[in-house]
Every structure is written in structure tokens, then in C-alpha cells.
Design a protein around this motif. Structure first.
Motif, PDB file in Angstrom:
ATOM      1  N   ILE A   9      45.960 -17.146  61.166  1.00 52.30           N
ATOM      2  CA  ILE A   9      44.958 -16.836  62.185  1.00 52.30           C
ATOM      3  C   ILE A   9      45.511 -15.830  63.198  1.00 52.30           C
ATOM      4  CG2 ILE A   9      43.708 -17.821  64.148  1.00 52.30           C
ATOM      5  CD1 ILE A   9      43.174 -20.270  62.476  1.00 52.30           C
ATOM      6  N   SER A  10      46.768 -16.023  63.617  1.00 54.92           N
ATOM      7  CA  SER A  10      47.363 -15.112  64.607  1.00 54.92           C
ATOM      8  C   SER A  10      47.439 -13.689  64.059  1.00 54.92           C
ATOM      9  CB  SER A  10      48.774 -15.601  64.976  1.00 54.92           C
ATOM     10  OG  SER A  10      48.720 -16.876  65.568  1.00 54.92           O
ATOM     11  N   ILE A  11      47.861 -13.569  62.792  1.00 56.71           N
ATOM     12  CA  ILE A  11      47.941 -12.234  62.173  1.00 56.71           C
ATOM     13  C   ILE A  11      46.558 -11.605  62.096  1.00 56.71           C
ATOM     14  CG2 ILE A  11      48.423 -11.028  60.013  1.00 56.71           C
ATOM     15  CD1 ILE A  11      50.719 -13.026  59.567  1.00 56.71           C
ATOM     16  N   LEU A 131      39.075 -28.342  70.631  1.00 58.62           N
ATOM     17  CA  LEU A 131      39.011 -29.745  71.035  1.00 58.62           C
ATOM     18  C   LEU A 131      38.313 -30.599  69.977  1.00 58.62           C
ATOM     19  CD1 LEU A 131      39.867 -31.350  73.572  1.00 58.62           C
ATOM     20  CD2 LEU A 131      37.541 -31.056  74.435  1.00 58.62           C
ATOM     21  N   ALA A 132      37.366 -29.992  69.264  1.00 58.94           N
ATOM     22  CA  ALA A 132      36.613 -30.706  68.228  1.00 58.94           C
ATOM     23  C   ALA A 132      37.312 -30.666  66.872  1.00 58.94           C
ATOM     24  CB  ALA A 132      35.208 -30.126  68.109  1.00 58.94           C
ATOM     25  N   GLY A 133      38.538 -30.128  66.839  1.00 57.77           N
ATOM     26  CA  GLY A 133      39.298 -30.127  65.602  1.00 57.77           C
ATOM     27  C   GLY A 133      39.380 -28.783  64.902  1.00 57.77           C
ATOM     28  N   GLY A 134      38.764 -27.769  65.482  1.00 54.93           N
ATOM     29  CA  GLY A 134      38.780 -26.444  64.888  1.00 54.93           C
ATOM     30  C   GLY A 134      39.982 -25.633  65.310  1.00 54.93           C
ATOM     31  N   PRO A 135      40.067 -24.383  64.858  1.00 63.35           N
ATOM     32  CA  PRO A 135      41.216 -23.530  65.190  1.00 63.35           C
ATOM     33  C   PRO A 135      41.160 -23.058  66.639  1.00 63.35           C
ATOM     34  CG  PRO A 135      39.584 -22.260  63.986  1.00 63.35           C
ATOM     35  CD  PRO A 135      39.088 -23.677  63.993  1.00 63.35           C
ATOM     36  N   SER A 136      42.325 -22.884  67.242  1.00 67.17           N
ATOM     37  CA  SER A 136      42.393 -22.280  68.572  1.00 67.17           C
ATOM     38  C   SER A 136      42.623 -20.787  68.383  1.00 67.17           C
ATOM     39  CB  SER A 136      43.525 -22.889  69.392  1.00 67.17           C
ATOM     40  OG  SER A 136      43.538 -22.340  70.690  1.00 67.17           O
ATOM     41  N   VAL A 137      41.696 -19.996  68.870  1.00 69.48           N
ATOM     42  CA  VAL A 137      41.694 -18.558  68.605  1.00 69.48           C
ATOM     43  C   VAL A 137      42.145 -17.793  69.845  1.00 69.48           C
ATOM     44  CG1 VAL A 137      40.289 -16.620  67.843  1.00 69.48           C
ATOM     45  CG2 VAL A 137      39.735 -18.929  67.050  1.00 69.48           C
ATOM     46  N   GLU A 138      43.074 -16.865  69.664  1.00 64.96           N
ATOM     47  CA  GLU A 138      43.447 -15.992  70.774  1.00 64.96           C
ATOM     48  C   GLU A 138      42.344 -14.963  70.967  1.00 64.96           C
ATOM     49  OE1 GLU A 138      47.555 -14.266  72.087  1.00 64.96           O
ATOM     50  OE2 GLU A 138      46.710 -12.935  70.573  1.00 64.96           O
ATOM     51  N   VAL A 139      41.771 -14.926  72.170  1.00 66.07           N
ATOM     52  CA  VAL A 139      40.656 -14.014  72.422  1.00 66.07           C
ATOM     53  C   VAL A 139      41.043 -12.994  73.489  1.00 66.07           C
ATOM     54  CG1 VAL A 139      38.810 -15.588  71.748  1.00 66.07           C
ATOM     55  CG2 VAL A 139      39.668 -15.660  74.088  1.00 66.07           C
ATOM     56  N   PRO A 140      40.585 -11.754  73.335  1.00 60.00           N
ATOM     57  CA  PRO A 140      40.804 -10.750  74.378  1.00 60.00           C
ATOM     58  C   PRO A 140      39.932 -11.059  75.583  1.00 60.00           C
ATOM     59  CG  PRO A 140      39.437  -9.837  72.626  1.00 60.00           C
ATOM     60  CD  PRO A 140      39.867 -11.193  72.165  1.00 60.00           C
ATOM     61  N   PHE A 291      38.023 -21.067  55.782  1.00 53.65           N
ATOM     62  CA  PHE A 291      36.931 -21.038  56.756  1.00 53.65           C
ATOM     63  C   PHE A 291      37.470 -20.803  58.162  1.00 53.65           C
ATOM     64  CE2 PHE A 291      34.467 -24.012  59.677  1.00 53.65           C
ATOM     65  CZ  PHE A 291      33.624 -23.013  60.140  1.00 53.65           C
ATOM     66  N   PHE A 292      38.512 -21.532  58.533  1.00 56.36           N
ATOM     67  CA  PHE A 292      39.069 -21.403  59.883  1.00 56.36           C
ATOM     68  C   PHE A 292      39.570 -19.975  60.149  1.00 56.36           C
ATOM     69  CE2 PHE A 292      40.266 -26.076  61.064  1.00 56.36           C
ATOM     70  CZ  PHE A 292      38.924 -26.407  61.045  1.00 56.36           C
ATOM     71  N   ALA A 293      40.230 -19.376  59.162  1.00 59.28           N
ATOM     72  CA  ALA A 293      40.725 -18.003  59.333  1.00 59.28           C
ATOM     73  C   ALA A 293      39.562 -17.029  59.483  1.00 59.28           C
ATOM     74  CB  ALA A 293      41.598 -17.607  58.140  1.00 59.28           C
ATOM     75  N   SER A 294      38.523 -17.207  58.681  1.00 51.76           N
ATOM     76  CA  SER A 294      37.339 -16.340  58.785  1.00 51.76           C
ATOM     77  C   SER A 294      36.600 -16.582  60.094  1.00 51.76           C
ATOM     78  CB  SER A 294      36.398 -16.588  57.597  1.00 51.76           C
ATOM     79  OG  SER A 294      36.986 -16.171  56.396  1.00 51.76           O
ATOM     80  N   TRP A 295      36.527 -17.845  60.502  1.00 55.52           N
ATOM     81  CA  TRP A 295      35.888 -18.180  61.779  1.00 55.52           C
ATOM     82  C   TRP A 295      36.596 -17.453  62.923  1.00 55.52           C
ATOM     83  CZ3 TRP A 295      31.880 -20.383  64.237  1.00 55.52           C
ATOM     84  CH2 TRP A 295      32.037 -20.682  65.596  1.00 55.52           C
ATOM     85  N   ALA A 296      37.925 -17.482  62.916  1.00 54.32           N
ATOM     86  CA  ALA A 296      38.694 -16.851  63.989  1.00 54.32           C
ATOM     87  C   ALA A 296      38.374 -15.359  64.088  1.00 54.32           C
ATOM     88  CB  ALA A 296      40.190 -17.064  63.758  1.00 54.32           C
ATOM     89  N   LYS A 301      34.987 -11.064  66.951  1.00 55.51           N
ATOM     90  CA  LYS A 301      33.970 -10.007  66.867  1.00 55.51           C
ATOM     91  C   LYS A 301      32.719 -10.388  67.662  1.00 55.51           C
ATOM     92  CE  LYS A 301      33.215  -7.917  62.909  1.00 55.51           C
ATOM     93  NZ  LYS A 301      32.971  -7.695  61.454  1.00 55.51           N
ATOM     94  N   LEU A 302      32.292 -11.643  67.526  1.00 59.26           N
ATOM     95  CA  LEU A 302      31.121 -12.115  68.270  1.00 59.26           C
ATOM     96  C   LEU A 302      31.330 -11.964  69.771  1.00 59.26           C
ATOM     97  CD1 LEU A 302      28.389 -13.725  68.507  1.00 59.26           C
ATOM     98  CD2 LEU A 302      29.801 -15.795  68.548  1.00 59.26           C
ATOM     99  N   THR A 303      32.500 -12.369  70.256  1.00 63.98           N
ATOM    100  CA  THR A 303      32.756 -12.369  71.694  1.00 63.98           C
ATOM    101  C   THR A 303      33.104 -10.988  72.230  1.00 63.98           C
ATOM    102  OG1 THR A 303      35.072 -13.003  71.312  1.00 63.98           O
ATOM    103  CG2 THR A 303      33.486 -14.780  71.700  1.00 63.98           C
ATOM    104  N   SER A 304      33.103  -9.984  71.352  1.00 65.62           N
ATOM    105  CA  SER A 304      33.354  -8.605  71.781  1.00 65.62           C
ATOM    106  C   SER A 304      32.087  -7.756  71.763  1.00 65.62           C
ATOM    107  CB  SER A 304      34.418  -7.964  70.878  1.00 65.62           C
ATOM    108  OG  SER A 304      35.627  -8.682  70.923  1.00 65.62           O
ATOM    109  N   ILE A 305      30.950  -8.361  71.444  1.00 71.83           N
ATOM    110  CA  ILE A 305      29.690  -7.611  71.402  1.00 71.83           C
ATOM    111  C   ILE A 305      29.287  -7.179  72.812  1.00 71.83           C
ATOM    112  CG2 ILE A 305      27.210  -7.750  70.920  1.00 71.83           C
ATOM    113  CD1 ILE A 305      27.830  -9.817  68.767  1.00 71.83           C
ATOM    114  N   GLY A 306      29.033  -5.893  72.964  1.00 72.98           N
ATOM    115  CA  GLY A 306      28.435  -5.365  74.186  1.00 72.98           C
ATOM    116  C   GLY A 306      29.106  -5.766  75.485  1.00 72.98           C
ATOM    117  N   VAL A 307      30.433  -5.917  75.474  1.00 75.25           N
ATOM    118  CA  VAL A 307      31.106  -6.354  76.695  1.00 75.25           C
ATOM    119  C   VAL A 307      31.042  -5.262  77.762  1.00 75.25           C
ATOM    120  CG1 VAL A 307      32.651  -7.943  75.503  1.00 75.25           C
ATOM    121  CG2 VAL A 307      33.366  -5.583  75.854  1.00 75.25           C
ATOM    122  N   LYS A 308      31.015  -5.716  78.992  1.00 73.71           N
ATOM    123  CA  LYS A 308      31.007  -4.797  80.142  1.00 73.71           C
ATOM    124  C   LYS A 308      32.369  -4.856  80.813  1.00 73.71           C
ATOM    125  CE  LYS A 308      26.067  -5.534  80.521  1.00 73.71           C
ATOM    126  NZ  LYS A 308      26.041  -6.103  79.148  1.00 73.71           N
TER     127      LYS A 308
END
Length: 324
Positions: A9-11, A131-140, A291-296, A301-308
């Protein structure tokens, strides 16, 4: 196995951050000097709140999606008032607003006016998944809050659970998301709940006023369970778990459910039926790490849409209202 999974996931995230033009103004280290405890404080706040409300992770994840998909991840869905995004019928059942508001207040005690509500929402949803058991993703980080929140922006941008795959793919593509992103992000339905009205098109009333299934892609026993929970005269406030097997655990059970024809929404079942997405569904059902790697990747990408960034937005004092 866990360390390899974390490394993968980190890579993946480092690759996205270094090869993606749309996320270039953002950085995971954005608050390292101005508010170094940001991620720790958000994580602690979400963990505490989820202890009182186990449904919180699903609420925060849904809230994030409804924010980012409309006009970018700018916390515009958090603004309260008539005519705002939040007032649209598609958003009236959203939850988690109070937790984000209290988390923002906590951050402002340590770093007044530094951390945006948009970043609070992204971090809160990220931590809720972990917290729900999924991957912890490093986000910008480094998003600023939008100065506009209009109800009229919601419907042209919102995915409906009755959409065809082509309709979903077209909307996702307009946001820079691929068909693979669509399949991975649909995995968010492994947690959370939905009102009966969100899957009502899968049933119709017979002459006696009783509901009967009209969607052959729905497993018969599961269809009858849904009718029992959501009869024709069901209270509008009644909800059903998105995932009937592990409703509070972020795992790959959603994809297993699709193979078993127990996906709650019509838009879920379509992913299994269409050859363009079926292979990915089957793959995720067999391999949770994949799934977890693809989710990350898709989450970044989702959280980078149209950022200001910079002068394009503001740092709100309160997440529920625009600055003076």
C-alpha cells in the motif's frame, strides 16, 4: 504477510503521489510544522466518537464521497442552511457532522485557523476505515475549504443507486476516476446502512399491497429478508445494513456478497453482471489484500478530486458555515 501488505500500500501511494499532477499541491507532510499533531488528534477524536456510535465509520465514508463527487473535496457538503448541498434530498440522510465539528474545534485549540474542514473530513474518513478493520492510507493534505455550497450542484454530479454501469462510469470518468476505481470504491458498501427507499426499485407492490421482488439478480431468501425489514408501509427512517454478513467490518465481504447475489443496491449487482467489471469483483472476493491495495490507490484519487489550494479557498472557523 501484514508487513508485505502494508509495504504494498505504501509503495502504491508513493507512486500515485509522485506521478499525479492533480495532487501535486498537496503533501502528507503539509501540517508537519504548522500543526504536527493533526493526524494524531483526528484519529483520537474519531476513535472516541466511534466508541459511542459504531455506525460512524460508514457515515463518515459516505459523507466524504458526497463531498468529493460534487465539486471536489472542499467540505462544501458540511455547510448548513437552505439552498446548500446539505439541503438536497440526496444529502439529508448524511450523518457525522457533529463529530467533524468537534474534531475541528479540538484542532483549533492546538492550531487555531490552520487545518481545513476539507482535510479533517478526509482524515476522519481515512481513520474510520482503518478503525473498522480496513487499510490505513497515507493521504496528501493541504486542501482548503470551498466558499460555495449550492443545492443545484448536487444532482448533476451524484451517483444514484439505480444508475446503469455506463451512467456510473461516465460520471466517474468526468472526475478522473476509472472503471477499476468504480469497482474498488464501491467496496465502501462493506460498511454503513441505507434507507429502504434506496433499493425500492428492486420490488413492486402486488394487488394486495404486499411487496414482491422484480429483480431476478437478487437472491430469493435475501429478497424476502429485505421485504420483512422494509415492507410497503415501512417507516421512512428504517435502515438496512449494506453488508448483511459483516456490517461493521471493512473487509472484502461486499464482493463475496455480490457473487452470492446479496448486494443491496441495483448499482452493486450490475458490477457482477457486466463483463467489464465482473473479473475485478471476482478477484477482490478471493483476495482481500488486493482489494485493500486497490482501495488505497482509489481513495487517494477520490480525495484529490477538485481540491482547492492557496487563494482558491479558505480555512473555515466552523465547518457548518462559510467565513463571514
Amino acid at each position: 504477510m501484514h508487513s508485505n501488505h502494508t509495504l504494498l500500500i505504501s509503495i502504491s501511494i508513493l507512486f500515485i503521489l509522485s506521478h499525479s499532477s492533480f495532487s501535486s499541491p498537496l503533501s502528507p507532510l503539509f501540517y508537519s510544522l504548522s500543526c504536527p499533531k493533526t493526524e494524531f488528534l483526528v484519529r483520537a477524536s474519531i476513535r472516541s466518537a466511534a466508541g459511542d456510535d459504531p455506525s460512524l465509520p460508514g457515515k463518515l465514508l459516505r459523507l466524504l464521497f458526497h463531498d468529493c463527487i460534487v465539486q471536489g473535496c472542499d467540505a462544501s457538503v458540511l455547510v448548513a442552511g437552505n439552498g446548500t448541498e446539505r439541503s438536497d434530498p440526496a444529502n439529508r440522510s448524511l450523518g457525522g457532522f457533529e463529530v467533524l465539528e468537534s474534531t475541528k474545534r479540538l484542532l483549533d485549540l492546538f492550531c487555531p485557523g490552520v487545518v481545513s474542514c476539507a482535510d479533517v473530513l478526509v482524515l476522519a474518513a481515512r481513520d474510520a476505515v482503518a478503525l473498522a478493520g480496513g487499510p490505513s492510507v497515507e493521504v496528501p493534505l493541504g486542501r482548503r475549504d470551498g466558499r460555495v455550497s449550492l443545492e443545484s450542484n448536487v444532482r448533476p454530479n451524484m451517483v444514484d443507486t439505480s444508475f446503469s454501469l455506463d451512467e456510473m462510469a461516465k460520471l466517474f470518468s468526468s472526475k478522473g476516476l476509472t472503471m477499476d476505481d468504480l469497482v474498488a470504491l464501491s467496496g465502501a458498501h462493506t460498511i454503513g446502512s441505507a434507507h429502504c427507499s434506496s433499493f425500492s426499485e428492486r420490488f413492486e407492490q402486488d394487488p394486495n399491497g404486499n411487496l414482491v421482488p422484480v429483480d431476478g439478480s437478487l437472491e430469493e431468501n435475501y429478497a424476502m429478508e429485505l421485504i420483512q425489514k422494509c415492507p410497503a408501509n415501512a417507516n421512512p427512517s428504517v435502515t438496512v445494513n449494506d453488508d448483511p454478513v459483516t456490517p461493521t467490518l471493512f473487509d472484502n465481504q461486499y464482493y463475496i456478497n455480490l457473487l452470492n447475489r446479496t448486494g443491496l443496491f441495483l448499482s452493486d449487482s450490475i458490477l457482477l453482471k457486466d463483463p467489464r467489471t465482473r473479473e475485478k469483483v471476482e478477484s477482490f472476493a478471493k483476495n482481500q489484500d488486493e482489494f485493500f491495495a486497490s482501495w488505497a490507490e482509489s481513495f487517494v484519487k477520490l480525495t484529490s478530486i477538485g481540491v482547492k489550494t492557496g487563494g482558491e479557498g479558505e480555512i473555515r472557523s466552523s465547518c457548518s458555515s462559510l467565513n463571514g
